[in-house]
Design a protein around this motif. Structure first.
Motif, PDB file in Angstrom:
ATOM      1  N   ALA A  21       7.395   3.173 -10.558  1.00 27.46           N
ATOM      2  CA  ALA A  21       7.366   2.612  -9.262  1.00 27.46           C
ATOM      3  C   ALA A  21       8.761   2.020  -8.868  1.00 27.46           C
ATOM      4  O   ALA A  21       9.651   2.004  -8.023  1.00 27.46           O
ATOM      5  CB  ALA A  21       6.525   1.447  -8.845  1.00 27.46           C
TER       6      ALA A  21
ATOM      7  N   PRO B 274       3.531   5.034  -9.346  1.00 26.63           N
ATOM      8  CA  PRO B 274       3.041   4.627  -8.299  1.00 26.63           C
ATOM      9  C   PRO B 274       1.569   5.048  -8.248  1.00 26.63           C
ATOM     10  O   PRO B 274       1.098   6.050  -8.982  1.00 26.63           O
ATOM     11  CB  PRO B 274       3.786   5.707  -7.288  1.00 26.63           C
ATOM     12  CG  PRO B 274       5.183   6.103  -8.043  1.00 26.63           C
ATOM     13  CD  PRO B 274       4.596   5.958  -9.412  1.00 26.63           C
TER      14      PRO B 274
ATOM     15  N   TYR C  53       1.173   5.831  -1.353  1.00 26.76           N
ATOM     16  CA  TYR C  53       1.368   5.456  -2.698  1.00 26.76           C
ATOM     17  C   TYR C  53       1.698   3.866  -2.821  1.00 26.76           C
ATOM     18  O   TYR C  53       2.580   3.523  -1.824  1.00 26.76           O
ATOM     19  CB  TYR C  53       2.297   6.140  -3.346  1.00 26.76           C
ATOM     20  CG  TYR C  53       1.993   7.704  -3.323  1.00 26.76           C
ATOM     21  CD1 TYR C  53       2.234   8.434  -2.258  1.00 26.76           C
ATOM     22  CD2 TYR C  53       1.308   8.393  -4.462  1.00 26.76           C
ATOM     23  CE1 TYR C  53       1.875   9.803  -2.266  1.00 26.76           C
ATOM     24  CE2 TYR C  53       1.115   9.666  -4.372  1.00 26.76           C
ATOM     25  CZ  TYR C  53       1.276  10.374  -3.455  1.00 26.76           C
ATOM     26  OH  TYR C  53       0.991  11.742  -3.180  1.00 26.76           O
TER      27      TYR C  53
ATOM     28  N   ALA D 227       2.783   0.376  -5.348  1.00 24.93           N
ATOM     29  CA  ALA D 227       3.182  -0.067  -6.690  1.00 24.93           C
ATOM     30  C   ALA D 227       3.875  -1.241  -6.481  1.00 24.93           C
ATOM     31  O   ALA D 227       4.278  -1.779  -5.591  1.00 24.93           O
ATOM     32  CB  ALA D 227       4.161   0.958  -7.173  1.00 24.93           C
TER      33      ALA D 227
END
Length: 317
Positions: free
Chosen positions: A54, A244, A260, A262
């Motif tokens: 990420a 992620p 997604y 992160a």
């Protein structure tokens, strides 16, 4: 003039000169700071060794927004989640009213394999113009972390961390120094950062990376290549290499995840990294020392694309 009046006058003059001297010193420091830092969007070619994390993804999109051409390394540059994210992110940005000045070039890269690193060097050369001599910087975001007490950990986990974190850092230097020397570029490593319970082997590997960076700095100094360490205190160790997290499965996208999330860096930390990249006289170490935030990427489903963050000042669409 009597002695008492003369003494008072002398004290006043000393105080006045002290204030003037302090003000002059402040102005000189301010001018020097201004001269050694570059503000505004920056142009440059930067390699991020892993956007499978990420952190690497955020750095790639942030620097592209700042006008850089970013080579985004990943183990699978076609079908992986990061490859899809970056492809759709670029597509969305190119179709916006104010398209970005930078670009992102996905490419296969694995710091544990010298053959793939050599291929990555060749691939980067194929994307460069004949007039380009090299690249601006390499940010090594590749790494591995396994948390656990020494008596409970598998030795294979130690070997993986040593192979990826230490040997991977050296392989990165070996592979890309040739592209940094012509531009007097920068090689940037993530430092040891937070040290907590269950991180003995990981911390040992990162301390070794810092030592490698110090020795590389001495070796590369004659060529003008700067080796910079990023102090990651304030960022949870797992966040450095966390992938992620996919969620929000949508039937409109054939069951594929559309969002997604992160944990990554704040806007302040991103500015620190910009200074590490673009300061005229870079420091040996930069401290991030900021709390991390939530970073959300949304893949386009039909005609929609959303990009969210809960920290003001970070990229928004």
């Amino acid at each position: 003039m009597d002695p008492q009046t003369a003494l008072v006058l002398a004290i006043q003059l000393i105080a006045l000169f002290s204030i003037a001297g302090a003000l002059l010193l402040y102005l000189l420091c301010k001018v020097r700071s201004t001269q050694t830092r570059i503000s505004g969007p920056q142009n440059g070619t930067i390699l991020i060794t892993s956007v499978d994390t990420a952190l690497g993804l955020q750095l790639a999109t942030h620097l592209a927004n700042r006008g850089c051409r970013v080579f985004a390394g990943m183990k699978d540059a076609i079908d992986s989640l990061p490859a899809k994210l970056l492809k759709n992110w670029m597509k969305m940005r190119e179709s916006s009213e104010v398209p970005i000045q930078g670009s992102i070039v996905p490419m296969q890269l694995d710091v544990t394999r010298e053959d793939i690193l050599r291929e990555a060097v060749d691939a980067m050369g194929a994307h460069m113009n004949a007039s380009e001599r090299g690249i601006t910087a390499v940010i090594n975001t590749a790494g591995t972390l396994f948390r656990g007490r020494v008596e409970n950990q598998d030795v294979q986990q130690w070997e993986t961390m040593l192979k990826t974190n230490i040997l991977g850092s050296l392989r990165v230097a070996k592979a890309f120094i040739g592209l940094l020397k012509p531009t007097r570029g920068r090689l940037i490593y993530l430092g040891a950062g937070n040290r907590g319970d269950g991180l003995v082997a990981f911390t040992a590997s990162k301390v070794a990376v810092e030592s490698c960076a110090d020795e590389l700095r001495k070796e590369l100094q004659p060529y003008g290549v700067s080796v910079v360490k990023l102090d990651t205190n304030g960022v949870p160790a797992e966040s450095l290499y966390r992938a992620p997290i996919p969620y929000n499965i949508s039937p409109d996208c054939d069951g594929a995840p559309t969002q997604y999330s992160a944990e990554v860096l704040t806007a302040s930390a991103l500015q620190v990294i910009e200074h590490a990249l673009f300061d005229l006289r870079p420091h040996e170490r930069y401290e991030l020392a900021v709390p991390n935030s939530k970073f959300h990427l949304t893949l386009p489903c039909r005609s929609s694309f959303r990009f969210k963050t809960d920290i003001a000042g970070v990229q928004k669409v």
